[in-house]
Motif scaffolding. Structure first.
Motif, PDB file in Angstrom:
ATOM      1  N   ALA A   1       0.835  -1.207   0.000  1.00 33.90           N
ATOM      2  CA  ALA A   1       0.000   0.000   0.000  1.00 33.90           C
ATOM      3  C   ALA A   1       0.868   1.254   0.000  1.00 33.90           C
ATOM      4  O   ALA A   1       0.567   2.242  -0.687  1.00 33.90           O
ATOM      5  N   GLN A   2       1.956   1.218   0.758  1.00 30.48           N
ATOM      6  CA  GLN A   2       2.872   2.361   0.787  1.00 30.48           C
ATOM      7  C   GLN A   2       3.479   2.602  -0.587  1.00 30.48           C
ATOM      8  O   GLN A   2       3.639   3.751  -1.018  1.00 30.48           O
ATOM      9  N   ALA A   3       3.803   1.507  -1.286  1.00 31.52           N
ATOM     10  CA  ALA A   3       4.393   1.652  -2.623  1.00 31.52           C
ATOM     11  C   ALA A   3       3.422   2.342  -3.574  1.00 31.52           C
ATOM     12  O   ALA A   3       3.814   3.206  -4.367  1.00 31.52           O
ATOM     13  N   LEU A   4       2.141   1.975  -3.497  1.00 35.58           N
ATOM     14  CA  LEU A   4       1.160   2.647  -4.346  1.00 35.58           C
ATOM     15  C   LEU A   4       0.987   4.100  -3.912  1.00 35.58           C
ATOM     16  O   LEU A   4       0.830   4.991  -4.758  1.00 35.58           O
ATOM     17  N   ALA A   5       1.032   4.357  -2.615  1.00 37.64           N
ATOM     18  CA  ALA A   5       0.921   5.738  -2.131  1.00 37.64           C
ATOM     19  C   ALA A   5       2.066   6.589  -2.667  1.00 37.64           C
ATOM     20  O   ALA A   5       1.860   7.754  -3.063  1.00 37.64           O
ATOM     21  N   GLU A   6       3.263   6.039  -2.685  1.00 37.99           N
ATOM     22  CA  GLU A   6       4.410   6.776  -3.219  1.00 37.99           C
ATOM     23  C   GLU A   6       4.224   7.078  -4.704  1.00 37.99           C
ATOM     24  O   GLU A   6       4.517   8.191  -5.167  1.00 37.99           O
ATOM     25  N   GLU A   7       3.720   6.090  -5.446  1.00 37.79           N
ATOM     26  CA  GLU A   7       3.466   6.294  -6.874  1.00 37.79           C
ATOM     27  C   GLU A   7       2.352   7.316  -7.080  1.00 37.79           C
ATOM     28  O   GLU A   7       2.444   8.190  -7.958  1.00 37.79           O
ATOM     29  N   ALA A   8       1.310   7.231  -6.255  1.00 37.24           N
ATOM     30  CA  ALA A   8       0.194   8.169  -6.371  1.00 37.24           C
ATOM     31  C   ALA A   8       0.659   9.609  -6.129  1.00 37.24           C
ATOM     32  O   ALA A   8       0.288  10.532  -6.862  1.00 37.24           O
ATOM     33  N   ARG A   9       1.462   9.785  -5.106  1.00 38.31           N
ATOM     34  CA  ARG A   9       1.977  11.121  -4.801  1.00 38.31           C
ATOM     35  C   ARG A   9       2.813  11.665  -5.961  1.00 38.31           C
ATOM     36  O   ARG A   9       2.769  12.860  -6.273  1.00 38.31           O
ATOM     37  N   SER A  10       3.586  10.786  -6.610  1.00 41.57           N
ATOM     38  CA  SER A  10       4.413  11.230  -7.743  1.00 41.57           C
ATOM     39  C   SER A  10       3.556  11.696  -8.911  1.00 41.57           C
ATOM     40  O   SER A  10       4.018  12.449  -9.768  1.00 41.57           O
ATOM     41  N   ARG A  11       2.292  11.249  -8.944  1.00 37.74           N
ATOM     42  CA  ARG A  11       1.362  11.652 -10.002  1.00 37.74           C
ATOM     43  C   ARG A  11       0.481  12.831  -9.574  1.00 37.74           C
ATOM     44  O   ARG A  11      -0.414  13.226 -10.304  1.00 37.74           O
ATOM     45  N   GLY A  12       0.721  13.331  -8.375  1.00 47.62           N
ATOM     46  CA  GLY A  12      -0.031  14.473  -7.894  1.00 47.62           C
ATOM     47  C   GLY A  12      -1.375  14.129  -7.291  1.00 47.62           C
ATOM     48  O   GLY A  12      -2.215  15.018  -7.109  1.00 47.62           O
ATOM     49  N   TRP A  13      -1.598  12.859  -6.968  1.00 47.34           N
ATOM     50  CA  TRP A  13      -2.862  12.452  -6.365  1.00 47.34           C
ATOM     51  C   TRP A  13      -2.828  12.681  -4.860  1.00 47.34           C
ATOM     52  O   TRP A  13      -1.766  12.712  -4.239  1.00 47.34           O
TER      53      TRP A  13
END
Length: 367
Positions: A17-29
């Protein structure tokens, strides 16, 4: 876009879940995390805009009173999650399993919010099964997913998302052991293996030939209340105290995996994924009581290609562990070939693939 991530209270659910959160943040989500008090232990480096702690109880509780209590807790969690998701304005909720994720997923589906599932293990977990029927996609980490519902069009193999620290550690090449040189051994069993491993492996290492034992540099995760006993066992076995590091938790575990010649671990989904991404040899001991025996199935990804040795918990003894350790550690060529075999056994780029699925889900492109 605003996404909510629902994950149970263990590292095996929280790290992906943290990995997806990091990716999401990189996309501005924007990211909301829904977990429980146990999961909160893993949120120090978890990027989120809002965090909601839910009360949760296992739906597999035994006894009529325990089942009633669990049901009431689940209903309370659903109510709390509904309010939180409405306040946040979530476009989608992605569940990573573990029973604390169930109320959030059910709350989203009852509220008409799009949902997706990521299953880290080779067997669809019970909490994920509760939400699978209405989920827009069921992403899975292993090539095959057992206990998946009908509707194969919704199944997507993404691999298991790993934290950026794991990806960074993967760039470090395997340090091929030199004949007579030091051998770095890492032992970690997580919350459900630390005490067992502490009872078995220090004594097993003590049975190794002196020439091999003297080469070892040992890092061992041991529960706080077992450190003194483990240290005494190592010392009684003739291991130089300066060659042993004991701690209840390592925050830099990916880096330690990368710098090791052999890792002894459970075969939880995150451990198997990290061993595959980084590419290191291992001795795996599946958790005997894991739901649906999923840890044994997880291990086959590495054992089937010669990247790992396997000892079932019922077969784990001091003598058996010593025999296996000696066979692997004394063969430097084999260690190198095991590392090569481990590398890339699971799909990579999982966090980005899961983020793409989430974006397609909210855009109505998954049918």
């Amino acid at each position: 876009m605003k996404i909510a991530l629902a994950a149970g209270g263990t590292g095996g659910h929280m790290f992906p879940a943290q990995a997806l959160a990091e990716e999401a943040r990189s996309r501005g989500w924007q990211v909301m995390l829904l977990t429980d008090a146990r999961g909160d232990r893993y949120t120090k480096d978890f990027p989120h805009d809002e965090k909601v702690l839910l009360k949760a109880a296992s739906p597999s509780a035994s006894g009529i009173l325990a089942k009633i209590s669990a049901a009431m807790t689940l209903l309370g969690g659903i109510g709390t999650a509904k309010k939180a998701l409405k306040r946040f304005g979530a476009d989608a909720v992605i569940g990573f399993g573990g029973y604390p994720s169930a109320p959030s997923m059910l709350a989203a589906q009852q509220s008409g919010i799009a949902t997706g599932i990521h299953e880290q293990n080779a067997v669809l977990g019970r909490a994920n099964r509760l939400a699978a029927g209405k989920a827009g996609f069921i992403a899975h980490g292993f090539p095959k997913l057992d206990r998946a519902p009908k509707g194969a069009m919704r199944l997507r193999e993404t691999g298991n998302p790993v934290r950026r620290a794991v990806i960074e550690a993967a760039s470090e090449p395997f340090d091929k052991p030199m004949a007579g040189g030091p051998l770095h051994l890492l032992i970690f069993g997580g919350s459900q293996g630390a005490s067992l491993f502490a009872r078995i492996f220090p004594e097993a290492i003590g049975k190794l030939p002196s020439a091999l034992k003297d080469r070892l540099r040992i890092t061992h995760q041991v529960a706080e209340d077992g450190i003194d006993a483990a240290r005494q066992t190592y010392e009684a076995a003739g291991i130089d105290p300066r060659s042993v590091e004991l701690a209840p938790f390592f925050t830099d575990l990916p880096e330690r995996i990368a710098s090791s010649h052999l890792i002894v671990a459970r075969s939880g989904a995150s451990s198997v994924a990290e061993l595959s991404v980084i590419g290191r040899p291992s001795l795996l001991v599946p958790l005997k009581i894991a739901m649906d025996d999923h840890q044994r199935m997880n291990a086959t990804v590495l054992t089937d290609v010669g990247a790992a040795e396997l000892i079932l918990e019922d077969d784990l003894s001091v003598d058996n562990a010593a025999k296996t350790l000696e066979a692997v550690l004394s063969d430097t060529t084999r260690l190198t070939s095991m590392a090569d075999a481990a590398k890339g056994r699971m799909a990579e780029g999982a966090a980005a693939a899961l983020a793409d699925l989430t974006q397609d889900l909210t855009a109505g492109k998954l049918g």
